[in-house]
Design a protein around this motif. Structure first.
Motif, PDB file in Angstrom:
ATOM      1  N   ASP A   1      40.504  45.962  43.506  1.00 34.38           N
ATOM      2  CA  ASP A   1      40.077  44.609  43.876  1.00 34.38           C
ATOM      3  C   ASP A   1      39.940  44.479  45.390  1.00 34.38           C
TER       4      ASP A   1
ATOM      5  N   HIS B   1      38.729  41.369  48.451  1.00 37.79           N
ATOM      6  CA  HIS B   1      38.663  39.915  48.593  1.00 37.79           C
ATOM      7  C   HIS B   1      37.469  39.498  49.445  1.00 37.79           C
TER       8      HIS B   1
ATOM      9  N   PRO C   1      41.971  33.253  50.460  1.00 39.61           N
ATOM     10  CA  PRO C   1      43.146  33.888  49.838  1.00 39.61           C
ATOM     11  C   PRO C   1      43.744  33.089  48.686  1.00 39.61           C
TER      12      PRO C   1
ATOM     13  N   VAL D   1      40.471  36.868  42.630  1.00 41.61           N
ATOM     14  CA  VAL D   1      39.327  37.779  42.577  1.00 41.61           C
ATOM     15  C   VAL D   1      38.699  37.688  41.191  1.00 41.61           C
TER      16      VAL D   1
ATOM     17  N   THR E   1      46.269  34.747  46.059  1.00 42.70           N
ATOM     18  CA  THR E   1      45.978  35.911  45.227  1.00 42.70           C
ATOM     19  C   THR E   1      46.600  37.183  45.789  1.00 42.70           C
TER      20      THR E   1
END
Length: 324
Positions: free
Chosen positions: A118, A120, A124, A128, A280
């Motif tokens: 993942d 980004h 934040p 995702v 995340t």
């Protein structure tokens, strides 16, 4: 244009005819209802699609968690080889995704050959989204690469020089061409603007709270020493040293600090844990943070009580007893 830009001294690497990850462009997505290994309680999936291959992976240093990228040969006629990110694999509920197949609502059967870590491209606080790369050589997919895009890397600290050169190039040689030249760092900085302001605010509040606490501790110690002047004097008359008197106060305030730290650290951990859940990408709350904080608190207490207790312990006990 690309050839001329490549010759600019600030430029490190150029990739033309591909879609950059930031700023994030409008994404095409497809719906998926059936795939190998789907459990009954797993919901249908909507997954974003990028028609990009190895060139983009190499440029951005995207990391494969498992599997491989595309071969130079054409993909299998009955399946489209794709690489899916970790969020997509998690949403599918797959434990061994390599080799699994799934069919989209567009009636195309896809074959998972790799899983990419993942990355980004959103603030934040935004999770995702599931994403798959279908490779550049896919003929039966409707989307195409962004042919007019040029992605480049520049040497650190040379953004202003690079932008000036690019603006000059277009102004002098391509005045009729409309273009947009964006620094990815500036784009992502906008995502972090709220967090940056919050950090500044928390820093100011923390300093104010520490000052208030320090004044409070100093006032409490001053009041205690004033109230216990006679006790300190009698202890000195009976042979107590300055060290003995300091030890008494240190023990008392250390015990108070342990009780208050237990309450504060417990409440702080619970509040921070709930706050971090909203992001995340989460930082761990390590034990050393609390240890360092407690050591700092002890240092502040020692500074606050040291002078006042030392002064009280050095007073002439005869004068103190007479004044009482």
């Amino acid at each position: 244009i690309v050839t001329k830009i490549e010759q600019f001294s600030p430029v490190k690497e150029v990739l033309a005819g591909h879609t950059g990850l930031l700023p994030k462009n409008m994404m095409i997505s497809i719906g998926i209802k059936e795939w190998e290994g789907k459990s009954e309680d797993t919901k249908d999936l909507n997954i974003e699609v990028m028609k990009e291959g190895k060139a983009l992976f190499d440029f951005y240093h995207l990391q494969l968690v498992e599997g491989r990228l595309w071969d130079t040969e054409a993909s299998n006629e009955k399946a489209t080889d794709v690489v899916i990110n970790e969020s997509g694999i998690k949403a599918m509920g797959l434990h061994n995704p390599i080799g699994k197949q799934f069919t989209g609502l567009n009636k195309v059967t896809y074959h998972i050959i790799g899983v990419v870590k993942d990355f980004h491209t959103t603030p934040p606080t935004v999770p995702v989204k599931p994403l798959m790369f279908v490779g550049e050589n896919i003929q039966d997919f409707s989307i195409s690469n962004s042919g007019g895009s040029v992605i480049l890397k520049y040497h650190p600290g040379q953004w202003k020089e690079l932008k000036a050169k690019v603006d000059e190039l277009f102004a002098s040689e391509y005045p009729e061409v409309k273009y947009q030249f964006v620094n990815v760092e500036d784009v992502y900085a906008q995502y972090l603007e709220t967090e940056s302001l919050l950090m500044k605010l928390l820093g100011i509040v923390s300093v104010i709270c520490m000052l208030i606490s320090a004044f409070g501790v100093f006032s409490l110690v001053s009041l205690t020493c004033k109230q216990r002047q006679k006790e300190i004097a009698i202890r000195k008359i009976n042979g107590a040293t300055i060290r003995d008197i300091l030890t008494i106060f240190v023990k008392e305030y250390t015990l108070m600090s342990l009780i208050s730290a237990g309450i504060a650290f417990t409440a702080g951990y619970v509040i921070m844990k709930q706050w971090i859940v909203g992001y995340t990408l989460q930082t761990p709350i390590n034990l050393w943070l609390f240890v360092c904080t407690y050591v700092l608190v002890l240092l502040i207490i020692a500074i606050c009580i040291g002078y006042r207790v030392w002064k009280a312990a050095n007073e002439n006990p005869a004068d103190v007893v007479k004044s009482e």
